[in-house]
Design an enzyme around this catalytic site. Structure first.
Site, PDB file in Angstrom:
ATOM      1  N   ASP A 199      30.627  27.957  60.179  1.00 26.60           N
ATOM      2  CA  ASP A 199      29.357  28.117  59.481  1.00 26.60           C
ATOM      3  C   ASP A 199      29.392  27.232  58.239  1.00 26.60           C
ATOM      4  O   ASP A 199      30.058  27.552  57.260  1.00 26.60           O
ATOM      5  CB  ASP A 199      29.141  29.584  59.103  1.00 26.60           C
ATOM      6  CG  ASP A 199      27.842  29.822  58.343  1.00 26.60           C
ATOM      7  OD1 ASP A 199      26.915  28.996  58.479  1.00 26.60           O
ATOM      8  OD2 ASP A 199      27.755  30.827  57.610  1.00 26.60           O
ATOM      9  N   GLY A 217      27.830  25.943  55.069  1.00 26.67           N
ATOM     10  CA  GLY A 217      26.803  26.261  54.094  1.00 26.67           C
ATOM     11  C   GLY A 217      26.840  25.306  52.921  1.00 26.67           C
ATOM     12  O   GLY A 217      27.713  24.422  52.837  1.00 26.67           O
ATOM     13  N   ASN A 218      25.929  25.490  51.998  1.00 27.81           N
ATOM     14  CA  ASN A 218      25.833  24.574  50.855  1.00 27.81           C
ATOM     15  C   ASN A 218      26.998  24.723  49.884  1.00 27.81           C
ATOM     16  O   ASN A 218      27.358  23.758  49.209  1.00 27.81           O
ATOM     17  CB  ASN A 218      24.510  24.809  50.122  1.00 27.81           C
ATOM     18  CG  ASN A 218      23.328  24.294  50.914  1.00 27.81           C
ATOM     19  OD1 ASN A 218      23.196  23.104  51.128  1.00 27.81           O
ATOM     20  ND2 ASN A 218      22.474  25.198  51.365  1.00 27.81           N
ATOM     21  N   ASN A 243      30.058  26.781  50.769  1.00 25.68           N
ATOM     22  CA  ASN A 243      31.324  26.968  51.488  1.00 25.68           C
ATOM     23  C   ASN A 243      31.165  26.693  52.975  1.00 25.68           C
ATOM     24  O   ASN A 243      30.069  26.807  53.533  1.00 25.68           O
ATOM     25  CB  ASN A 243      31.846  28.400  51.311  1.00 25.68           C
ATOM     26  CG  ASN A 243      32.217  28.721  49.886  1.00 25.68           C
ATOM     27  OD1 ASN A 243      33.217  28.237  49.378  1.00 25.68           O
ATOM     28  ND2 ASN A 243      31.398  29.528  49.232  1.00 25.68           N
ATOM     29  N   ILE A 244      32.292  26.336  53.588  1.00 21.42           N
ATOM     30  CA  ILE A 244      32.392  26.273  55.043  1.00 21.42           C
ATOM     31  C   ILE A 244      33.290  27.428  55.463  1.00 21.42           C
ATOM     32  O   ILE A 244      34.406  27.566  54.969  1.00 21.42           O
ATOM     33  CB  ILE A 244      33.013  24.942  55.515  1.00 21.42           C
ATOM     34  CG1 ILE A 244      32.186  23.759  55.036  1.00 21.42           C
ATOM     35  CG2 ILE A 244      33.140  24.921  57.039  1.00 21.42           C
ATOM     36  CD1 ILE A 244      32.852  22.402  55.278  1.00 21.42           C
ATOM     37  N   ASP A 262      21.779  28.966  60.174  1.00 23.01           N
ATOM     38  CA  ASP A 262      22.449  30.184  59.714  1.00 23.01           C
ATOM     39  C   ASP A 262      21.505  31.383  59.786  1.00 23.01           C
ATOM     40  O   ASP A 262      21.900  32.472  60.215  1.00 23.01           O
ATOM     41  CB  ASP A 262      22.997  30.006  58.302  1.00 23.01           C
ATOM     42  CG  ASP A 262      21.943  29.542  57.293  1.00 23.01           C
ATOM     43  OD1 ASP A 262      20.871  29.038  57.708  1.00 23.01           O
ATOM     44  OD2 ASP A 262      22.197  29.680  56.077  1.00 23.01           O
ATOM     45  N   ASP A 316      20.685  38.211  53.212  1.00 25.65           N
ATOM     46  CA  ASP A 316      21.927  37.439  53.130  1.00 25.65           C
ATOM     47  C   ASP A 316      22.135  36.981  51.687  1.00 25.65           C
ATOM     48  O   ASP A 316      21.384  36.148  51.173  1.00 25.65           O
ATOM     49  CB  ASP A 316      21.853  36.233  54.080  1.00 25.65           C
ATOM     50  CG  ASP A 316      23.213  35.568  54.284  1.00 25.65           C
ATOM     51  OD1 ASP A 316      24.082  35.714  53.409  1.00 25.65           O
ATOM     52  OD2 ASP A 316      23.396  34.899  55.323  1.00 25.65           O
ATOM     53  N   THR A 368      24.517  31.396  48.803  1.00 23.60           N
ATOM     54  CA  THR A 368      24.096  30.418  47.798  1.00 23.60           C
ATOM     55  C   THR A 368      22.617  30.616  47.494  1.00 23.60           C
ATOM     56  O   THR A 368      22.179  30.547  46.347  1.00 23.60           O
ATOM     57  CB  THR A 368      24.343  28.993  48.300  1.00 23.60           C
ATOM     58  OG1 THR A 368      25.717  28.854  48.648  1.00 23.60           O
ATOM     59  CG2 THR A 368      23.983  27.975  47.234  1.00 23.60           C
TER      60      THR A 368
END
Length: 253
Positions: free
Chosen positions: A6, A8-9, A11-12, A108, A129, A132
């Site tokens: 996943d 994301g802006n 974290n991965i 996501d 959710d 970020t």
């Protein structure tokens, strides 16, 4: 085993599922300046230290909201495990009504919606959710994706205060003892935690007014457990919700 990614802006998240449960999960910083080879070294090291090797993985799925990292991660999954990952987009099978999926809905949020409808197919569901961005995605009981609300995430809001004000400190987000803070840290915690709790409740109430029905509310994301006690409308906390959605999509495809 399945590896789910996943992107994301901030974290991965990389997690491995053995068919029964998530057996490993890793979180690394989303750095668009890193080369594909640098990410390979990081991923290879994480997997090796966890005792996971090429022959252990036979499926992979990737969700990404950072286009600059998508291809890099796809190449590295192929390189590490010799499997071609399923790239989540609006064309894959999700168990949702495809014609109702908004064109700009992130992969996501699509995974969140798919998992929510799979868990509670008889109810309209809102997935909150706390990432970020703070997102609230609404799915109807027939599998229609009704849409989403998006606001800056809690940490994003704190970082904006810290970065743009000379005298306000960076603070750890936790529930303060009172709404009226007597110092900068308690005042920021009050404004962010109680303020965001009120915002989430208000959006849920307005959603129910628009639908004319009560919704089931699932919370996920890093701060969901911290803020959940302030939001009595949350019915369930699902810590691995997005990853569970990716696993579901992988199974359906």
């Amino acid at each position: 085993m399945l590896v789910a990614v996943d992107i994301g802006n901030s974290n991965i998240v990389i997690a491995v599922h053995d068919g029964m449960k998530w057996v490993q999960s890793f979180r690394i910083y989303s750095d668009q300046k890193k080369t594909s080879d640098e990410y390979f070294v990081v991923l290879d090291s994480l997997m090796s230290h966890a005792g996971l090797y090429k022959h252990d993985i036979n499926r992979a799925v990737i969700s990404s909201v950072v286009p600059n990292l998508t291809r890099s991660m796809q190449k590295n999954i192929i390189r590490l495990f010799d499997v071609h990952p399923l790239m989540v987009d609006h064309e894959v099978e999700t168990g949702l009504r495809k014609e109702t999926i908004p064109a700009e809905l992130g992969s996501d949020l699509l995974a969140n919606a798919a998992q929510a409808h799979y868990m509670y197919p008889e109810h309209p569901v809102v997935v909150v959710d706390f990432g970020t961005a703070l997102t609230l995605t609404t799915i109807d009981s027939d599998g229609s994706v009704l849409g989403a609300s998006i606001a800056p995430g809690l940490v994003t809001a704190v970082n904006a205060l810290f970065g743009n004000t000379a005298q306000l400190p960076q603070v750890e987000l936790k529930v303060p003892p009172t709404a009226i803070g007597r110092n900068s840290q308690e005042s920021i915690r009050s404004g962010i935690m109680f303020g965001y709790a009120g915002m989430v409740k208000a959006i849920i109430e307005r959603t129910e007014q628009e639908l004319g029905r009560e919704v089931f509310v699932i919370a996920t994301g890093g701060l969901s457990q911290t803020i959940a006690p302030l939001i009595d409308r949350i019915n369930q906390i699902s810590a691995m919700h997005t990853l569970d959605g990716l696993r579901l999509i992988s199974d359906l495809n």
